[in-house]
Structures are given as C-alpha cells and as structure tokens.
Write a protein that holds these residues in place. Structure first.
Motif, PDB file in Angstrom:
ATOM      1  N   ASP A  26      52.980   4.044  91.151  1.00  0.00           N
ATOM      2  CA  ASP A  26      53.065   3.381  89.854  1.00  0.00           C
ATOM      3  C   ASP A  26      52.462   4.296  88.800  1.00  0.00           C
ATOM      4  O   ASP A  26      51.339   4.790  88.956  1.00  0.00           O
ATOM      5  N   VAL A  27      53.211   4.523  87.727  1.00  0.00           N
ATOM      6  CA  VAL A  27      52.763   5.354  86.615  1.00  0.00           C
ATOM      7  C   VAL A  27      52.639   4.463  85.391  1.00  0.00           C
ATOM      8  O   VAL A  27      53.619   3.831  84.975  1.00  0.00           O
ATOM      9  N   ALA A  28      51.452   4.384  84.820  1.00  0.00           N
ATOM     10  CA  ALA A  28      51.204   3.500  83.682  1.00  0.00           C
ATOM     11  C   ALA A  28      51.868   4.037  82.416  1.00  0.00           C
ATOM     12  O   ALA A  28      52.166   5.227  82.298  1.00  0.00           O
ATOM     13  N   GLU A  29      52.087   3.136  81.477  1.00  0.00           N
ATOM     14  CA  GLU A  29      52.643   3.496  80.174  1.00  0.00           C
ATOM     15  C   GLU A  29      51.765   4.567  79.507  1.00  0.00           C
ATOM     16  O   GLU A  29      50.553   4.396  79.371  1.00  0.00           O
ATOM     17  N   GLY A  30      52.380   5.695  79.124  1.00  0.00           N
ATOM     18  CA  GLY A  30      51.657   6.748  78.426  1.00  0.00           C
ATOM     19  C   GLY A  30      50.803   7.639  79.311  1.00  0.00           C
ATOM     20  O   GLY A  30      50.079   8.496  78.811  1.00  0.00           O
ATOM     21  N   GLU A  31      50.902   7.475  80.623  1.00  0.00           N
ATOM     22  CA  GLU A  31      50.065   8.248  81.541  1.00  0.00           C
ATOM     23  C   GLU A  31      50.673   9.618  81.819  1.00  0.00           C
ATOM     24  O   GLU A  31      51.896   9.801  81.799  1.00  0.00           O
ATOM     25  N   LYS A 178      49.549  19.752  76.667  1.00  0.00           N
ATOM     26  CA  LYS A 178      48.451  18.791  76.549  1.00  0.00           C
ATOM     27  C   LYS A 178      48.422  18.198  75.130  1.00  0.00           C
ATOM     28  O   LYS A 178      48.262  16.983  74.954  1.00  0.00           O
ATOM     29  N   ARG A 179      48.592  19.058  74.138  1.00  0.00           N
ATOM     30  CA  ARG A 179      48.600  18.601  72.748  1.00  0.00           C
ATOM     31  C   ARG A 179      49.811  17.698  72.492  1.00  0.00           C
ATOM     32  O   ARG A 179      49.716  16.692  71.772  1.00  0.00           O
ATOM     33  N   LEU A 180      50.956  18.056  73.085  1.00  0.00           N
ATOM     34  CA  LEU A 180      52.178  17.259  72.927  1.00  0.00           C
ATOM     35  C   LEU A 180      51.977  15.845  73.470  1.00  0.00           C
ATOM     36  O   LEU A 180      52.334  14.857  72.824  1.00  0.00           O
ATOM     37  N   HIS A 181      51.367  15.743  74.643  1.00  0.00           N
ATOM     38  CA  HIS A 181      51.123  14.428  75.232  1.00  0.00           C
ATOM     39  C   HIS A 181      50.137  13.635  74.396  1.00  0.00           C
ATOM     40  O   HIS A 181      50.312  12.423  74.181  1.00  0.00           O
ATOM     41  N   SER A 182      49.118  14.302  73.905  1.00  0.00           N
ATOM     42  CA  SER A 182      48.123  13.621  73.079  1.00  0.00           C
ATOM     43  C   SER A 182      48.759  13.061  71.811  1.00  0.00           C
ATOM     44  O   SER A 182      48.416  11.968  71.355  1.00  0.00           O
ATOM     45  N   GLN A 185      51.985  10.439  73.252  1.00  0.00           N
ATOM     46  CA  GLN A 185      51.567   9.350  74.141  1.00  0.00           C
ATOM     47  C   GLN A 185      52.715   8.828  74.996  1.00  0.00           C
ATOM     48  O   GLN A 185      52.748   7.645  75.361  1.00  0.00           O
ATOM     49  N   ASN A 186      53.701   9.696  75.289  1.00  0.00           N
ATOM     50  CA  ASN A 186      54.775   9.317  76.200  1.00  0.00           C
ATOM     51  C   ASN A 186      54.306   9.441  77.645  1.00  0.00           C
ATOM     52  O   ASN A 186      53.357  10.168  77.939  1.00  0.00           O
ATOM     53  N   THR A 187      54.996   8.761  78.541  1.00  0.00           N
ATOM     54  CA  THR A 187      54.736   8.919  79.970  1.00  0.00           C
ATOM     55  C   THR A 187      55.275  10.279  80.420  1.00  0.00           C
ATOM     56  O   THR A 187      56.404  10.636  80.085  1.00  0.00           O
ATOM     57  N   MET A 188      54.470  11.026  81.159  1.00  0.00           N
ATOM     58  CA  MET A 188      54.908  12.337  81.634  1.00  0.00           C
ATOM     59  C   MET A 188      54.598  12.479  83.115  1.00  0.00           C
ATOM     60  O   MET A 188      53.489  12.155  83.561  1.00  0.00           O
ATOM     61  N   VAL A 189      55.583  12.951  83.867  1.00  0.00           N
ATOM     62  CA  VAL A 189      55.402  13.284  85.281  1.00  0.00           C
ATOM     63  C   VAL A 189      55.690  14.772  85.425  1.00  0.00           C
ATOM     64  O   VAL A 189      56.754  15.256  85.031  1.00  0.00           O
ATOM     65  N   TYR A 190      54.724  15.490  85.971  1.00  0.00           N
ATOM     66  CA  TYR A 190      54.730  16.951  85.922  1.00  0.00           C
ATOM     67  C   TYR A 190      54.535  17.501  87.334  1.00  0.00           C
ATOM     68  O   TYR A 190      53.563  17.154  88.007  1.00  0.00           O
ATOM     69  N   VAL A 191      55.452  18.341  87.772  1.00  0.00           N
ATOM     70  CA  VAL A 191      55.382  18.941  89.112  1.00  0.00           C
ATOM     71  C   VAL A 191      54.831  20.353  89.018  1.00  0.00           C
ATOM     72  O   VAL A 191      55.261  21.140  88.171  1.00  0.00           O
TER      73      VAL A 191
END
Length: 359
Positions: A26-31, A178-182, A185-191
């Motif tokens: 489970d990935v939370a909103e904005g995580e 990191k700045r983009l996510h901050s 605040q979108n959900t991001m999954v990164y491999v």
C-alpha cells in the motif's frame, strides 16, 4: 490516510518461474516509495505491472481507488520515466514534451500551458528548441521526466532513471527529483539498486529479494533496525560487520570465541540464550581506542587505512574476521597497529543464525 496505490496478493509467473509472490503493498497519497534490491529481485517487474506493461498472473492492482488490474497503461493515470531517455531524436524538447498531448487531441492552449509549467519546474525553458543530440545526459533525463510531468497525473513511476548518468549528474538530479516531489506532492514509486538514492529520496523503502518484500519501512528504520540478515548486509556501504558467536548468560552477553561482550543497552527484543547468533555492527558504530575495557571492547589489528575525504575507512582483523570502522580522517593508523574496538550496543543488531531474523 488514503492509499494512492494498493497491490493485493499480486503474483506473476513466467512459465514455471515465480517472479513475484503474493505481494501486498500500500502506497499512501503523496508518498515517495523506493523499491530497492539486487538485480533480478523483481523491482522493475513490479513497476511494469503497476504501469500495465506486464499482465499479472493473479491478484489485483488499485490506483486512486480504481481497480486497474486489466486496464491499459494509458487509462491508469500514471506517468512513467524509464532508465533510457527514449526521446524522439528528430523532435525538439518542446516537441518531445507535447507529442503525447497532441496525440490525445488536447487543445493547443492547454498543451502550451502544460509544457510551460513542466519546463519551469524542471528548469529546461532555455532548452525547448534544442534537439536531444544537443543535450547532456542530465538534461535529457530532465526532458524525460518533463514528458511524464505534462500528463498531469497523480502517480509517477521511475525505473532507475539515473543509472545512465555519471556520479556528479546523478547527485544533482537526485536533488531535483527530491525537490520535484516536495513541490508537487504526487505519489512516486521509484526503482533503484542504488542504496544512496533509496536512503536520500524515500519516505519508505521496500527492500526486495526473490520477488518478496523483505522489509518495508522508513530509511532510518531499515538502516538501524534491519529485519533480517539480508537487509542488514544489503544496506550500507561498506556492509554491516557480522561476528558469529552465541548469546549467553540468559541473553545478557554475547560470546565471541573466548571474549564476552555485555548486551546491556541493546534495543532489540528479548534476546535469550542462543547457541548460534550473529552480532551485526555498522562501521560507524565502532570506536577505535588503544585500551581494553572488559565486556565492552574487541581486540583488533589494523590492516588497511583508507582515507575517504571527510573520514577514513579502517579495515582490521578482529576475532578472525575482517571488520571495517569509520574514523575521523585525522586518526591515521599504520598497518599492524594493535587496537581495541568499543561496541555501541544500542546501535547493534543481533540475528538468529538459523532463521536469519533480527532478535
């Protein structure tokens, strides 16, 4: 907190080979979740399942409360950034950013607005009229991220986006992501297989091995309290030191050959007496000193002193094992020097040899 992504009992088989095994996530909103593990562990495969690029064998995938298990990639509300930039060489940056939107028959005014927003966020405005051949690797990857960004989706999937860059560019773009996510605040999954990326970017890290998530937790939890021997050895550079012995005196001490170390201050669970156990110690959780303290130190002999810039990495022989210790760069030690390693037991990990689980 609502979930942005839910993976339920996801199984993927390639013929007789099971690649992902009853996976739940489970990935939370904005995580910002990072899937970390060695090659072949299933992390990119899981990402491709989320994106709809692979059909799963069993289970369900939910994105934003919608069951997308069998939905087309374009209908999942995701933007994906690949390891290869996959830019159209004959198009300018502007053309690459707008191509998918034009195919979707979006109004030109909206396309211009989205391209302008993405280029402002990623600082690629001056590059819009250049073609990919005139861009550096870092600039091309920014454009690839921008192509996902213009879709204005809720979920971004990154498949090792920095692995083709040199160390300096990787470090710079890591800060940009990191700045983009901050900002978004979108959900991001990164491999990634790079633990530095995982530790610096993630809200939580999912450490994978053999198609199974071994531990899912915040970076510091995974670093300081690894759930098993694999996670402990995979996270950290250099790896955690492992000393084989036994827990004795009802779990109050660790027996290392003819040496006893007090376990007072250990922050794990009830240790108990075990005839086979492994003591795990990070290089920075050992202190080099020139005197012994019974029950607190391990005698050692210096083999190699490696200056690393900000600090030094010293390799020693202790209890028949090679051990690494981080020390201030000014603390130079000649090979053959006899020293004593003081153990910070509050930062230590103890593993059961048979189950390989932390106790």
């Amino acid at each position: 907190m609502t979930n942005s992504i839910s993976v339920k009992d996801l199984t993927l088989n390639f013929g007789a080979v099971s690649v992902l095994k009853k996976m739940n996530l489970d990935v939370a909103e904005g995580e910002f979740i990072v899937l970390l593990g060695p090659s072949g562990c299933g992390k990119s495969t899981l990402l491709n399942c989320l994106a709809g690029l692979l059909d799963i064998t069993d289970g369900q995938i939910w994105i934003k409360g919608k069951n997308v298990t069998w939905a087309e990639p374009s209908d999942r509300g995701i933007g994906m950034v690949f390891q290869s930039y996959a830019l159209y060489p004959q198009m300018t940056v502007r053309g690459n950013l707008s191509f998918g939107l034009k195919n979707a028959k979006m109004a030109q005014a909206e396309i211009d607005k989205r391209v302008a927003r993405a280029s402002e966020i990623l600082q690629i405005g001056p590059l819009l009229d250049r073609k990919p051949a005139a861009l550096s690797g870092g600039q091309r990857q920014r454009v690839a991220i921008g192509r996902a960004l213009v879709r204005d989706v809720d979920v971004f999937l990154f498949d090792e986006p920095l692995s083709n860059l040199d160390a300096k560019r990787r470090s710079e773009l890591r800060v940009e992501i990191k700045r983009l996510h901050s900002r978004l605040q979108n959900t991001m999954v990164y491999v990634t297989h790079d633990q530095i990326e995982a530790l610096t970017l993630a809200d939580r890290i999912a450490v994978m091995r053999g198609g199974v998530i071994q531990q899912l937790a915040a970076p510091q939890e995974i670093y300081n309290r690894p759930t098993n021997l694999f996670v402990a050895g995979f996270i950290g550079s250099p790896s955690m030191n492992f000393l084989h012995g036994a827990t004795v005196d009802g779990g109050q001490a660790f027996q290392l050959a003819d040496l006893k170390l007090s376990l007072q201050g250990y922050e794990g669970g009830a240790v108990g007496a075990r005839d086979q156990a492994i003591l795990g110690l990070r290089p920075e959780h050992l202190i080099v000193q020139d005197y012994a303290e019974p029950g607190l130190t391990i005698p050692a002999v210096v083999e190699i002193d490696e200056p690393m810039g900000a600090d030094s990495l010293v390799w020693l022989q202790a209890s028949g094992k090679q051990v690494s210790v981080r020390v201030p760069v000014e603390q130079r030690m000649a090979p053959g020097t006899r020293v004593h390693l003081r153990v910070d037991m509050s930062k230590a990990s103890i593993f059961d040899t048979k189950s390989e689980l932390r106790v």
